[in-house]
Design a protein around this motif. Structure first.
Motif, mmCIF file in Angstrom:
data_model
loop_
_atom_site.group_PDB
_atom_site.id
_atom_site.type_symbol
_atom_site.label_atom_id
_atom_site.label_comp_id
_atom_site.label_asym_id
_atom_site.label_seq_id
_atom_site.Cartn_x
_atom_site.Cartn_y
_atom_site.Cartn_z
ATOM 1 N N ALA A 131 0.630 -0.789 -0.050
ATOM 2 C CA ALA A 131 -0.011 -0.165 0.313
ATOM 3 C C ALA A 131 0.833 1.088 -0.060
ATOM 4 C CB ALA A 131 -1.202 0.118 1.290
ATOM 5 N N LEU A 132 2.289 1.315 0.592
ATOM 6 C CA LEU A 132 2.560 2.761 0.845
ATOM 7 C C LEU A 132 3.783 2.481 -0.874
ATOM 8 C CD1 LEU A 132 4.489 2.413 4.332
ATOM 9 C CD2 LEU A 132 3.263 4.026 3.948
ATOM 10 N N SER A 133 4.291 1.295 -1.505
ATOM 11 C CA SER A 133 5.022 1.679 -1.849
ATOM 12 C C SER A 133 4.714 0.604 -2.466
ATOM 13 C CB SER A 133 6.887 1.010 -1.615
ATOM 14 O OG SER A 133 7.504 1.290 -2.794
ATOM 15 N N PRO A 134 4.128 0.182 -4.077
ATOM 16 C CA PRO A 134 3.714 -0.817 -5.012
ATOM 17 C C PRO A 134 4.599 -2.273 -5.430
ATOM 18 C CG PRO A 134 2.550 0.997 -4.819
ATOM 19 C CD PRO A 134 3.281 1.016 -4.200
ATOM 20 N N ASP A 135 5.756 -0.894 -5.936
ATOM 21 C CA ASP A 135 6.916 -1.664 -6.684
ATOM 22 C C ASP A 135 8.420 -1.957 -5.671
ATOM 23 O OD1 ASP A 135 5.641 -1.257 -8.607
ATOM 24 O OD2 ASP A 135 6.090 1.084 -9.303
ATOM 25 N N TYR A 136 7.911 -2.085 -3.698
ATOM 26 C CA TYR A 136 8.410 -2.187 -3.559
ATOM 27 C C TYR A 136 9.624 -4.053 -3.669
ATOM 28 C CZ TYR A 136 6.663 -5.931 -0.354
ATOM 29 O OH TYR A 136 6.000 -6.950 0.495
ATOM 30 N N THR A 137 10.315 -4.545 -3.730
ATOM 31 C CA THR A 137 11.231 -5.457 -3.573
ATOM 32 C C THR A 137 11.851 -6.549 -2.193
ATOM 33 O OG1 THR A 137 13.238 -4.306 -4.284
ATOM 34 C CG2 THR A 137 11.885 -4.792 -6.147
ATOM 35 N N ILE A 138 11.633 -7.593 -2.299
ATOM 36 C CA ILE A 138 11.758 -8.420 -1.263
ATOM 37 C C ILE A 138 13.127 -8.762 -1.277
ATOM 38 C CG2 ILE A 138 11.417 -10.092 0.400
ATOM 39 C CD1 ILE A 138 8.776 -9.741 -0.184
ATOM 40 N N SER A 139 14.356 -8.862 -0.519
ATOM 41 C CA SER A 139 15.954 -9.464 -0.963
ATOM 42 C C SER A 139 15.610 -10.780 -0.410
ATOM 43 C CB SER A 139 17.048 -8.250 -0.037
ATOM 44 O OG SER A 139 16.894 -7.868 -1.589
ATOM 45 N N GLN A 140 14.716 -10.809 0.927
ATOM 46 C CA GLN A 140 15.518 -12.226 1.881
ATOM 47 C C GLN A 140 14.428 -12.028 3.373
ATOM 48 O OE1 GLN A 140 19.261 -12.714 3.706
ATOM 49 N NE2 GLN A 140 18.496 -15.163 3.282
ATOM 50 N N VAL A 141 13.332 -13.124 3.221
ATOM 51 C CA VAL A 141 13.108 -13.680 4.287
ATOM 52 C C VAL A 141 13.314 -14.494 5.333
ATOM 53 C CG1 VAL A 141 11.253 -13.612 5.813
ATOM 54 C CG2 VAL A 141 10.976 -11.946 3.498
ATOM 55 N N LYS A 142 13.833 -14.046 6.879
ATOM 56 C CA LYS A 142 14.353 -15.280 6.921
ATOM 57 C C LYS A 142 14.031 -15.172 8.857
ATOM 58 C CE LYS A 142 18.850 -13.387 7.699
ATOM 59 N NZ LYS A 142 20.501 -13.601 7.017
ATOM 60 N N GLU A 143 14.664 -15.980 9.648
ATOM 61 C CA GLU A 143 14.220 -16.633 10.414
ATOM 62 C C GLU A 143 16.237 -16.355 11.489
ATOM 63 O OE1 GLU A 143 16.084 -18.209 14.621
ATOM 64 O OE2 GLU A 143 15.695 -18.522 12.710
#
Length: 130
Positions: free
Chosen positions: A39-51
């Motif tokens: 909603a804030l930034s429709p074109d954002y990108t994810i690098s990594q999601v982890k624990e």
């Protein structure tokens, strides 16, 4: 859906899965975060999601946004990472930081998941004692 579209979707699913290195219990937390970030930034990108060290780590780039939006974007990530220490990474129930062994692996787990994995609650995470 034709074969080409199906293969393209499967490739995106495989690519996206490589970003996520945590158990399913944080799925709702991550989904809510992603909705708010989009909603804030429709074109954002994810690098990594982890624990890491028992908590969620969500690495993303807000993209081309103004300073106020960028701050809010990263504040939302910080809020979700903080909440992850109260949600069992495995099942999504309320949890707490737990550890296997005196100097072992940390995970945020509910009592049931902790017991099944031989983890014990960390009594005083702030002081480094249990």
């Amino acid at each position: 859906m034709n074969d080409e579209t199906s293969q393209s979707q499967e490739a995106r699913d495989v690519e996206q899965a490589t970003w996520f290195e945590c158990d399913d219990g944080w799925g709702a937390l991550i989904a809510e975060l992603e909705t708010r970030l989009k909603a804030l930034s429709p074109d954002y990108t994810i690098s990594q999601v982890k624990e890491k060290f028992g908590g969620l780590r969500y690495y993303a780039n807000a993209g081309d946004v103004n300073a106020e939006t960028s701050k809010r974007f990263y504040d939302l990530i910080h809020e979700a990472e903080t909440k992850s220490f109260e949600i069992c990474e495995c099942c999504g129930q309320p949890g707490q930081l737990s550890r296997r062994g005196k100097h072992g692996w940390y995970k945020t787990l509910c009592p049931k998941c902790a017991a099944s994995m031989n983890f014990e609650p960390v009594r005083d995470a702030g002081s480094g004692t249990s």
